[in-house]
Design a protein around this motif. Structure first.
Motif, PDB file in Angstrom:
ATOM      1  N   PHE A 274       0.793  -1.444  -0.122  1.00 18.24           N
ATOM      2  CA  PHE A 274      -0.053  -0.049   0.113  1.00 18.24           C
ATOM      3  C   PHE A 274       0.812   1.404   0.261  1.00 18.24           C
ATOM      4  CE2 PHE A 274       0.847  -0.839   4.156  1.00 18.24           C
ATOM      5  CZ  PHE A 274       0.582   0.076   5.492  1.00 18.24           C
ATOM      6  N   MET A 275       0.306   1.979  -0.242  1.00 17.82           N
ATOM      7  CA  MET A 275       1.214   3.144  -0.999  1.00 17.82           C
ATOM      8  C   MET A 275       0.282   5.027  -0.825  1.00 17.82           C
ATOM      9  SD  MET A 275       3.892   4.068  -4.283  1.00 17.82           S
ATOM     10  CE  MET A 275       5.031   3.123  -3.389  1.00 17.82           C
ATOM     11  N   THR A 276       1.158   5.735  -0.637  1.00 19.62           N
ATOM     12  CA  THR A 276       0.173   7.112  -0.638  1.00 19.62           C
ATOM     13  C   THR A 276       1.331   7.967  -1.861  1.00 19.62           C
ATOM     14  OG1 THR A 276       1.181   8.213   1.316  1.00 19.62           O
ATOM     15  CG2 THR A 276      -0.815   7.870   1.773  1.00 19.62           C
ATOM     16  N   VAL A 277       0.327   8.682  -2.721  1.00 20.13           N
ATOM     17  CA  VAL A 277       0.585   9.032  -3.631  1.00 20.13           C
ATOM     18  C   VAL A 277       0.346  10.404  -3.547  1.00 20.13           C
ATOM     19  CG1 VAL A 277       1.065   9.383  -5.937  1.00 20.13           C
ATOM     20  CG2 VAL A 277       1.559   7.074  -5.409  1.00 20.13           C
ATOM     21  N   GLY A 278       1.890  12.301  -2.988  1.00 22.04           N
ATOM     22  CA  GLY A 278       1.217  13.191  -3.504  1.00 22.04           C
ATOM     23  C   GLY A 278       0.489  13.877  -4.669  1.00 22.04           C
ATOM     24  N   TYR A 279       1.199  13.604  -6.126  1.00 22.04           N
ATOM     25  CA  TYR A 279       1.003  13.403  -7.074  1.00 22.04           C
ATOM     26  C   TYR A 279      -0.072  12.819  -7.366  1.00 22.04           C
ATOM     27  CZ  TYR A 279       4.394  16.910  -7.283  1.00 22.04           C
ATOM     28  OH  TYR A 279       5.655  18.309  -6.858  1.00 22.04           O
ATOM     29  N   GLY A 280      -0.674  13.237  -8.706  1.00 18.41           N
ATOM     30  CA  GLY A 280      -1.862  12.616  -9.452  1.00 18.41           C
ATOM     31  C   GLY A 280      -2.578  13.219  -9.217  1.00 18.41           C
ATOM     32  N   ASN A 281      -4.163  11.785  -9.160  1.00 20.70           N
ATOM     33  CA  ASN A 281      -5.413  12.607  -8.223  1.00 20.70           C
ATOM     34  C   ASN A 281      -6.803  10.907  -9.198  1.00 20.70           C
ATOM     35  OD1 ASN A 281      -7.485  13.237  -7.109  1.00 20.70           O
ATOM     36  ND2 ASN A 281      -8.261  15.208  -8.152  1.00 20.70           N
ATOM     37  N   ASN A 282      -5.980  10.127  -9.983  1.00 25.35           N
ATOM     38  CA  ASN A 282      -6.559   8.834 -10.394  1.00 25.35           C
ATOM     39  C   ASN A 282      -5.556   7.795 -10.359  1.00 25.35           C
ATOM     40  OD1 ASN A 282      -4.828   8.156 -13.145  1.00 25.35           O
ATOM     41  ND2 ASN A 282      -5.530  10.250 -12.770  1.00 25.35           N
ATOM     42  N   GLN A 283      -6.910   7.228 -10.073  1.00 30.39           N
ATOM     43  CA  GLN A 283      -5.879   5.421  -9.546  1.00 30.39           C
ATOM     44  C   GLN A 283      -5.298   5.356 -11.079  1.00 30.39           C
ATOM     45  OE1 GLN A 283      -7.750   3.461  -6.895  1.00 30.39           O
ATOM     46  NE2 GLN A 283      -5.731   2.864  -6.804  1.00 30.39           N
ATOM     47  N   GLU A 284      -5.328   5.753 -12.392  1.00 31.14           N
ATOM     48  CA  GLU A 284      -4.379   4.785 -13.372  1.00 31.14           C
ATOM     49  C   GLU A 284      -3.231   5.248 -12.795  1.00 31.14           C
ATOM     50  OE1 GLU A 284      -3.082   5.588 -17.865  1.00 31.14           O
ATOM     51  OE2 GLU A 284      -5.648   4.902 -17.344  1.00 31.14           O
ATOM     52  N   TYR A 285      -2.883   6.509 -12.453  1.00 34.08           N
ATOM     53  CA  TYR A 285      -1.461   6.844 -11.975  1.00 34.08           C
ATOM     54  C   TYR A 285      -0.779   6.196 -10.297  1.00 34.08           C
ATOM     55  CZ  TYR A 285       2.338  10.823 -10.672  1.00 34.08           C
ATOM     56  OH  TYR A 285       3.172  10.544  -9.861  1.00 34.08           O
ATOM     57  N   TYR A 286      -2.093   6.229  -9.582  1.00 36.05           N
ATOM     58  CA  TYR A 286      -1.471   5.073  -8.755  1.00 36.05           C
ATOM     59  C   TYR A 286      -0.379   4.158  -8.577  1.00 36.05           C
ATOM     60  CZ  TYR A 286      -4.229   9.820  -6.380  1.00 36.05           C
ATOM     61  OH  TYR A 286      -4.834   9.890  -6.293  1.00 36.05           O
ATOM     62  N   ASP A 287      -1.775   2.906  -9.765  1.00 35.11           N
ATOM     63  CA  ASP A 287      -1.625   2.170  -9.825  1.00 35.11           C
ATOM     64  C   ASP A 287      -0.258   1.698 -10.582  1.00 35.11           C
ATOM     65  OD1 ASP A 287      -4.245   1.304  -9.119  1.00 35.11           O
ATOM     66  OD2 ASP A 287      -4.741   0.985 -11.324  1.00 35.11           O
TER      67      ASP A 287
END
Length: 171
Positions: free
Chosen positions: A79-92
């Motif tokens: 599991f991870m937190t990401v500061g940038y992006g704002n969509n699941q595709e980017y998080y994946d």
């Protein structure tokens, strides 16, 4: 089933996810700790290891990566937190480099990533960069990043945590 939750968290974002996992995971929690406090005997006794990290410059936190490299023949949930992006595709996409730290003897049983609030000082750094930007293209990129800062405020939020809890309950 016995499990451990091991994470890094510079801003507290990933720690929120770790505590949500501990709250709902099936089985006996042997430890829910930051990487630097991990008890390796409890890792050996765990059937499942939940590993959490923040994303920094396109990869997971270095300490989390080093910890993942020590795991052998384990079921792992990343599991991870990401500061940038704002969509699941980017998080994946951001999870992929972190997966590379896992030895092939492990079984990845699931993943989750969501937006995290920025650590103190990042917005000011971007504002300073914007003031020094020389081209319109450079300014647009920095302005886009600044806009993402506002989107990240308050994350992980209740919706983020509930999505994670639903996934963890299904394991």
């Amino acid at each position: 089933m016995k499990y451990s939750v091991v994470y890094t968290s510079k801003s507290g974002n990933t720690e929120k996810l770790a505590l949500a996992i501990k709250e709902v995971a099936n089985g006996e929690c042997l430890q829910c700790v930051k990487v630097d406090a991990v008890d390796n005997a409890k890792i050996n006794d765990s059937d499942l290891i939940y590993v959490g990290a923040g994303s920094y410059k396109g990869n997971c936190d270095e300490a989390a990566g080093k910890f993942m490299q020590t795991l052998k023949n384990k079921k792992v949930f990343l599991f991870m937190t990401v500061g940038y992006g704002n969509n699941q595709e980017y998080y994946d996409k951001m999870l992929n480099p972190a997966k590379a730290f896992l030895d092939s003897s492990n079984t990845l049983v699931g993943t989750y990533a969501c937006q995290g609030q920025w650590i103190e000082g990042q917005k000011k750094n971007l504002e300073n960069m914007l003031a020094k930007a020389e081209s319109d293209d450079e300014k647009k990129v920095i302005q886009s990043k600044l806009g993402n800062h506002d989107n990240a405020i308050g994350h992980p939020n209740a919706d983020d945590l509930n999505k994670l809890k639903d996934i963890v309950k299904s394991i």
